[in-house]
Design a protein around this motif. Structure first.
Motif, PDB file in Angstrom:
ATOM      1  N   SER A  23      -9.754   4.919  15.498  1.00 45.87           N
ATOM      2  CA  SER A  23      -9.292   6.045  14.674  1.00 45.87           C
ATOM      3  C   SER A  23      -8.059   6.668  15.310  1.00 45.87           C
ATOM      4  N   ASP A  24      -7.132   5.812  15.695  1.00 46.37           N
ATOM      5  CA  ASP A  24      -5.884   6.263  16.307  1.00 46.37           C
ATOM      6  C   ASP A  24      -5.048   6.983  15.247  1.00 46.37           C
ATOM      7  N   ARG A  25      -4.933   8.298  15.379  1.00 52.01           N
ATOM      8  CA  ARG A  25      -4.222   9.081  14.364  1.00 52.01           C
ATOM      9  C   ARG A  25      -2.750   8.689  14.271  1.00 52.01           C
ATOM     10  N   ALA A  26      -2.175   8.341  15.410  1.00 48.29           N
ATOM     11  CA  ALA A  26      -0.764   7.953  15.391  1.00 48.29           C
ATOM     12  C   ALA A  26      -0.572   6.677  14.570  1.00 48.29           C
ATOM     13  N   PHE A  27      -1.491   5.717  14.705  1.00 45.87           N
ATOM     14  CA  PHE A  27      -1.394   4.474  13.940  1.00 45.87           C
ATOM     15  C   PHE A  27      -1.609   4.745  12.456  1.00 45.87           C
ATOM     16  N   ASP A  28      -2.555   5.623  12.134  1.00 48.52           N
ATOM     17  CA  ASP A  28      -2.790   5.976  10.734  1.00 48.52           C
ATOM     18  C   ASP A  28      -1.562   6.645  10.123  1.00 48.52           C
ATOM     19  N   ARG A  29      -0.954   7.571  10.866  1.00 47.16           N
ATOM     20  CA  ARG A  29       0.254   8.234  10.356  1.00 47.16           C
ATOM     21  C   ARG A  29       1.381   7.229  10.165  1.00 47.16           C
ATOM     22  N   TYR A  30       1.477   6.294  11.097  1.00 47.60           N
ATOM     23  CA  TYR A  30       2.495   5.247  11.000  1.00 47.60           C
ATOM     24  C   TYR A  30       2.304   4.428   9.720  1.00 47.60           C
ATOM     25  N   LEU A  31       1.077   4.004   9.444  1.00 47.84           N
ATOM     26  CA  LEU A  31       0.818   3.229   8.231  1.00 47.84           C
ATOM     27  C   LEU A  31       1.105   4.052   6.982  1.00 47.84           C
ATOM     28  N   GLU A  32       0.726   5.321   7.002  1.00 47.65           N
ATOM     29  CA  GLU A  32       0.908   6.172   5.832  1.00 47.65           C
ATOM     30  C   GLU A  32       2.378   6.482   5.574  1.00 47.65           C
ATOM     31  N   ARG A  33       3.089   6.881   6.610  1.00 47.73           N
ATOM     32  CA  ARG A  33       4.444   7.399   6.420  1.00 47.73           C
ATOM     33  C   ARG A  33       5.523   6.325   6.497  1.00 47.73           C
ATOM     34  N   GLU A  34       5.301   5.312   7.324  1.00 48.30           N
ATOM     35  CA  GLU A  34       6.363   4.335   7.553  1.00 48.30           C
ATOM     36  C   GLU A  34       6.127   2.992   6.872  1.00 48.30           C
ATOM     37  N   ILE A  35       4.912   2.768   6.361  1.00 50.82           N
ATOM     38  CA  ILE A  35       4.626   1.474   5.735  1.00 50.82           C
ATOM     39  C   ILE A  35       4.283   1.626   4.254  1.00 50.82           C
ATOM     40  N   TYR A  36       3.225   2.380   3.941  1.00 53.30           N
ATOM     41  CA  TYR A  36       2.691   2.358   2.578  1.00 53.30           C
ATOM     42  C   TYR A  36       3.087   3.539   1.703  1.00 53.30           C
ATOM     43  N   GLY A  37       3.497   4.634   2.288  1.00 53.19           N
ATOM     44  CA  GLY A  37       3.838   5.793   1.468  1.00 53.19           C
ATOM     45  C   GLY A  37       2.636   6.447   0.829  1.00 53.19           C
ATOM     46  N   ARG A  38       1.458   6.138   1.303  1.00 58.90           N
ATOM     47  CA  ARG A  38       0.238   6.777   0.820  1.00 58.90           C
ATOM     48  C   ARG A  38      -0.804   6.742   1.929  1.00 58.90           C
ATOM     49  N   GLY A  39      -1.732   7.677   1.862  1.00 57.19           N
ATOM     50  CA  GLY A  39      -2.740   7.771   2.905  1.00 57.19           C
ATOM     51  C   GLY A  39      -4.136   7.861   2.329  1.00 57.19           C
ATOM     52  N   GLY A  40      -4.995   8.549   3.041  1.00 60.37           N
ATOM     53  CA  GLY A  40      -6.400   8.626   2.671  1.00 60.37           C
ATOM     54  C   GLY A  40      -7.219   7.744   3.590  1.00 60.37           C
ATOM     55  N   GLU A  41      -8.317   8.281   4.077  1.00 57.92           N
ATOM     56  CA  GLU A  41      -9.120   7.569   5.070  1.00 57.92           C
ATOM     57  C   GLU A  41      -9.597   6.219   4.556  1.00 57.92           C
ATOM     58  N   GLU A  42     -10.106   6.187   3.329  1.00 54.51           N
ATOM     59  CA  GLU A  42     -10.637   4.939   2.783  1.00 54.51           C
ATOM     60  C   GLU A  42      -9.535   3.903   2.585  1.00 54.51           C
ATOM     61  N   TYR A  43      -8.399   4.352   2.057  1.00 49.55           N
ATOM     62  CA  TYR A  43      -7.288   3.428   1.805  1.00 49.55           C
ATOM     63  C   TYR A  43      -6.774   2.826   3.110  1.00 49.55           C
ATOM     64  N   LEU A  44      -6.522   3.661   4.103  1.00 51.73           N
ATOM     65  CA  LEU A  44      -5.982   3.161   5.364  1.00 51.73           C
ATOM     66  C   LEU A  44      -6.992   2.272   6.081  1.00 51.73           C
TER      67      LEU A  44
END
Length: 605
Positions: A23-44
């Motif tokens: 549950s690395d928050r930095a990795f989640d933010r990276y995927l949300e902001r720099e890769i997919y443009g969307r977030g959400g725990e289930e999606y990520l």
């Protein structure tokens, strides 16, 4: 060449697994902001599971050595179609569906391809042997008689040479082969490659094949840095487009360029009309979303999708050659130039039917300047040619509405073998090419592209000066964009004729749904997906409407079932019938609200 797409470190599979499982928050933010443009725990979490599965499959096949992890998205032609194939400026984006890939360099020139899915068995090839085999294919007689021996012509005459049409390995081989073709000494190392679970819809017009080409090319460049150093980004984009010629579809480079270069939440206007391919980033409108909906009619070669694509390419290429000949003929005219001279000169010299009594705007053209500026059908734009729009419309009227092989051959001095090679012969049902239709289509698309570019630019400027996204002033941009999208679908359906009844039905049903703002097919047509522009607050309601009114009505798919029953190959028929059954059993996977993801890249913080 320093490429952002190649930035990233190799890690041991255990490290990748830990990163994806944690549950690395930095990795989640990276995927949300720099890769997919969307977030959400289930999606990520779902994305990280796919990455972990990719690395697991790679480690199972190749051991626990370090590997790189990369992904490439599907392309979405939400705005324009086909323009890159005729040196016109094309506009598209990338979806948040993608293909992950793990790879590691090898010490020899072998490429080994594995897949997390058991449907795709292991394949391998030697880069050097594949190049030598392709280079030694017969040349100088038959279809290749009189043709220069180059990549362009070899891929026309010997596509997927020695392989099977539609084989997934061709797309990977195409990338390595094209990069090695001109400089074999710079591509000496192969790779162990594992493709992971894809979220790009299969055979649905979103260029999953181009994503594989881009991924394979980037793996090749990462393993052979000297080859990367010999390229710039526009040059790589051009080579990526040319690479896919090897599989048998002689398209442009728009899909590969967008998949390579797009940014999160971005749109690219790719300038294929320029000598050096460039891309203009654009900002999408606030308050609109795009629902991508699969018609479930597969854009499959078994149903003639390749023939339709190649024949439309024939309309385009034949029309381009005919118009080039007409322009050259008028530019070389040294005699008197009274009223109607240009029309009379073309009509008398070439003999094809021109059903126009007069084309007065052509008489005063500087034909030598037109010849200098005209490159291909993509140049049928008043700005590019530097002539009034009225003259563009009349240039198009010089082309025959219909022309058969005998008349086309006589006009261009080509026999049927050359016509089949260069333009794809029409079958007994089609009988003729329709070059004027193609010209009308590309001119309309050019006009729409410039209009959409201005509209999006004006909307972005309005936001910067403080106009509220929920204001009537800003809402006018949404309405105007919707009108452009509707017009784009009209010309795709009526002029270029690559829609079909299933796509038209889906779009009619979508137009009756909540928040509808516009819609068109995406990709080459003949099946696949549509893009539905919908007001953001109604996007979820549109999904429910499509579930109920389209996917939930069995009768809507009877025509497609009938087409499948008519297929002569029983194995292909069963596969496609099973695909349809699986799709209808999983409706949520067939329509989605898309976000525009980043293009192809290595993963890593």
């Amino acid at each position: 060449m320093a490429m952002r797409q190649l930035e990233g470190a190799a890690r041991a599979p255990a490290q990748w697994r830990a990163l994806c499982a944690g549950s690395d928050r930095a990795f989640d933010r990276y995927l949300e902001r720099e890769i997919y443009g969307r977030g959400g725990e289930e999606y990520l979490a779902a994305q990280k599971r796919r990455f972990a599965e990719t690395v697991e499959a790679h480690a199972a096949a190749f051991g626990d050595g370090e590997c790189f992890l990369m992904r490439a998205p599907g392309r979405l032609n939400a705005f324009l179609e086909y323009l890159d194939m005729c040196a016109g400026d094309h506009m598209s984006t990338t979806i948040d569906g993608d293909i992950p890939m793990a790879f590691a360099p090898r010490d020899d020139d072998t490429v080994v391809i594995r897949n997390a899915s058991a449907l795709f068995p292991e394949r391998r090839f030697s880069i050097g042997e594949a190049r030598a085999r392709f280079a030694s294919a017969p040349w100088g007689s038959g279809e290749s008689a009189g043709l220069p021996d180059n990549w362009d012509n070899r891929t026309r005459v010997h596509p997927y040479h020695g392989g099977a049409r539609g084989d997934h390995v061709n797309y990977c081989l195409a990338a390595f082969l094209r990069l090695a073709w001109d400089d074999p000494g710079l591509v000496r190392r192969g790779a162990n490659i594992t493709f992971g679970p894809s979220t790009i819809p299969l055979r649905a017009g979103t260029s999953s094949s181009s994503a594989i080409v881009v991924l394979s090319a980037l793996a090749c460049l990462r393993c052979n840095p000297a080859r990367a150093d010999a390229l710039d980004v526009p040059g790589l984009c051009r080579l990526l487009g040319e690479a896919e010629w090897y599989v048998g579809t002689h398209g442009g480079a728009n899909d590969q360029t967008t998949i390579l270069r797009n940014e999160v939440n971005g749109i690219l206007y790719n300038r294929h009309s320029r000598e050096k391919l460039d891309s203009t980033p654009l900002r999408f409108l606030e308050g609109l979303r795009i629902v991508m909906a699969n018609s479930l009619w597969e854009a499959n070669k078994a149903l003639g999708a390749n023939y339709v694509f190649n024949l439309r390419k024939g309309w385009m290429d034949l029309g381009d050659d005919l118009l080039t000949a007409a322009i050259d003929h008028c530019a070389s005219h040294a005699g008197p130039k009274g009223p109607g001279w240009a029309l009379a000169r073309v009509r008398e010299h070439f003999g094809w039917t021109i059903d126009a009594p007069a084309l007065p705007a052509l008489d005063a053209l500087d034909w030598r300047a037109v010849r200098e500026k005209y490159r291909r059908f993509g140049s049928l734009d008043a700005g590019l040619l530097g002539v009034p729009q009225e003259a563009i419309a009349q240039l198009i009227m010089l082309l025959p509405a219909e022309i058969g092989p005998d008349q086309a051959g006589a006009a261009l001095g080509k026999d049927r073998t050359a016509l089949a090679r260069d333009y794809t012969l029409p079958d007994e049902k089609d009988r003729v090419w329709r070059p004027r239709n193609a010209a009308v289509f590309f001119n309309t698309e050019n006009i729409l592209g410039r209009r959409i570019e201005r509209l999006l630019g004006e909307a972005a400027a309005a936001l910067e000066r403080g106009v509220a996204p929920d204001s009537a002033e800003y809402d006018a941009f949404r309405r105007m964009l919707g009108e452009c999208i509707e017009r784009a679908q009209d010309t795709i359906r009526d002029d270029f004729m690559v829609s079909n009844e299933q796509l038209d039905l889906l779009l009619r049903i979508a137009a009756e749904g909540p928040g509808y703002a516009g819609g068109k097919l995406t990709g080459a047509g003949s099946g696949g997906c549509v893009c539905v522009f919908v007001r953001e607050e109604e996007a979820e309601a549109m999904l429910a409407h499509l579930d109920r009114a389209y996917y939930g009505v069995p009768a809507h798919f009877e025509r497609y079932r009938g087409a499948l029953r008519a297929l002569p190959d029983a194995a292909v028929r069963r596969e496609m019938e099973e695909n349809l059954a699986r799709a209808l059993a999983d409706t949520p996977a067939q329509r989605r609200i898309v976000t525009f993801s980043r293009g192809a890249c290595m993963l890593g913080l």
